[in-house]
Write an enzyme that holds these catalytic residues in place. Sequence first.
Site, PDB file in Angstrom:
ATOM      1  CE  LYS A  92       5.096 -10.121  -9.544  1.00 43.96           C
ATOM      2  NZ  LYS A  92       6.451 -10.707  -9.394  1.00 43.96           N
ATOM      3  NE  ARG A 151      13.368  -5.988  -5.478  1.00 40.51           N
ATOM      4  CZ  ARG A 151      12.226  -6.610  -5.762  1.00 40.51           C
ATOM      5  NH1 ARG A 151      11.459  -6.179  -6.745  1.00 40.51           N
ATOM      6  NH2 ARG A 151      11.871  -7.679  -5.079  1.00 40.51           N
ATOM      7  NE  ARG A 180      11.100 -12.862  -3.035  1.00 36.66           N
ATOM      8  CZ  ARG A 180      11.789 -11.763  -3.388  1.00 36.66           C
ATOM      9  NH1 ARG A 180      13.001 -11.578  -2.926  1.00 36.66           N
ATOM     10  NH2 ARG A 180      11.230 -10.874  -4.172  1.00 36.66           N
TER      11      ARG A 180
HETATM   12  N1  UDP Z   1       3.256 -12.183  -0.933  1.00 36.81           N
HETATM   13  C1  UDP Z   1       2.282 -13.126  -0.724  1.00 36.81           C
HETATM   14  N2  UDP Z   1       1.097 -13.017  -1.395  1.00 36.81           N
HETATM   15  C2  UDP Z   1       0.852 -11.991  -2.264  1.00 36.81           C
HETATM   16  C3  UDP Z   1       1.864 -11.031  -2.481  1.00 36.81           C
HETATM   17  C4  UDP Z   1       3.061 -11.155  -1.804  1.00 36.81           C
HETATM   18  O1  UDP Z   1       2.456 -14.071   0.041  1.00 36.81           O
HETATM   19  O2  UDP Z   1      -0.260 -11.932  -2.835  1.00 36.81           O
HETATM   20  C5  UDP Z   1       4.528 -12.269  -0.187  1.00 36.81           C
HETATM   21  C6  UDP Z   1       5.402 -13.438  -0.550  1.00 36.81           C
HETATM   22  O3  UDP Z   1       6.129 -13.797   0.593  1.00 36.81           O
HETATM   23  C7  UDP Z   1       6.340 -12.844  -1.613  1.00 36.81           C
HETATM   24  C8  UDP Z   1       6.554 -11.441  -1.066  1.00 36.81           C
HETATM   25  O4  UDP Z   1       5.301 -11.103  -0.441  1.00 36.81           O
HETATM   26  O5  UDP Z   1       7.544 -13.552  -1.733  1.00 36.81           O
HETATM   27  C9  UDP Z   1       6.930 -10.378  -2.074  1.00 36.81           C
HETATM   28  O6  UDP Z   1       5.963 -10.333  -3.092  1.00 36.81           O
HETATM   29  P1  UDP Z   1       5.987  -9.195  -4.219  1.00 36.81           P
HETATM   30  O7  UDP Z   1       4.973  -9.560  -5.239  1.00 36.81           O
HETATM   31  O8  UDP Z   1       5.889  -7.878  -3.616  1.00 36.81           O
HETATM   32  O9  UDP Z   1       7.456  -9.244  -4.768  1.00 36.81           O
HETATM   33  P2  UDP Z   1       8.101  -9.969  -5.990  1.00 36.81           P
HETATM   34  O10 UDP Z   1       7.940 -11.426  -5.739  1.00 36.81           O
HETATM   35  O11 UDP Z   1       7.374  -9.487  -7.203  1.00 36.81           O
HETATM   36  O12 UDP Z   1       9.508  -9.497  -5.939  1.00 36.81           O
HETATM   37 MG    MG Z   2       6.727  -6.401  -7.159  1.00 40.73          MG
END
Ligand code: UDP
Ligand code: MG
Length: 148
Positions: free
Chosen positions: A14, A128, A145
């Site tokens: 993303k 990563r 996640r």
């Molecule tokens: N997160 C959340 N709400 C949001 C964005 C992020 O709760 O709107 C938290 C959630 O714990 C998630 C973490 O931040 O697993 C990382 O999100 P991000 O989108 O930065 O990373 P990605 O999942 O894309 O690796």
């Molecule tokens: Mg991200």
Amino acid sequence: MLNIVIFGGPGSGKGTQSEKIIEKYGLEHISTGDVLRAEIKNKTELGKIADSYISKGQLVPDELIIDILASVFDKKKDSKGVIFDGFPRTIPQAEALKKMLSERGTSINAVVALEVADEELVIRLLNRGKISGRSDDNKETIQQRLNV
Ligand code: UDP
Ligand code: MG
């Protein structure tokens, strides 16, 4: 405004694809994850709360993230448009986004969904994790996640 939501699992790209879209269309970036990580780095009250969820691979509660989003959006509302990266993640968040934008006379024009197999996501996130220093790029948290 040209407002885009970019949607996809953790590690689906993303952030990377957002940068390309931003460059091409001159948009502003709103990554709620980046906003939360900046709060954690600055050791704010909000950062402490966010960290307790993020390090477990859980979502920050809707009310909290919706408030943050509105205030970040208001700083960018005079731009050509915004790309929402990592938000919405739940149906209440999607409904709140729609309402927030309509109150401001705008809306979402497009959603880009990045589809990547879970096995590939795990490989990318573990890689990563070697350089990101992120508390959530480790085996147990990655699985959580993906489930969330
Ligand atoms: N997160 C959340 N709400 C949001 C964005 C992020 O709760 O709107 C938290 C959630 O714990 C998630 C973490 O931040 O697993 C990382 O999100 P991000 O989108 O930065 O990373 P990605 O999942 O894309 O690796
Ligand atoms: Mg991200």
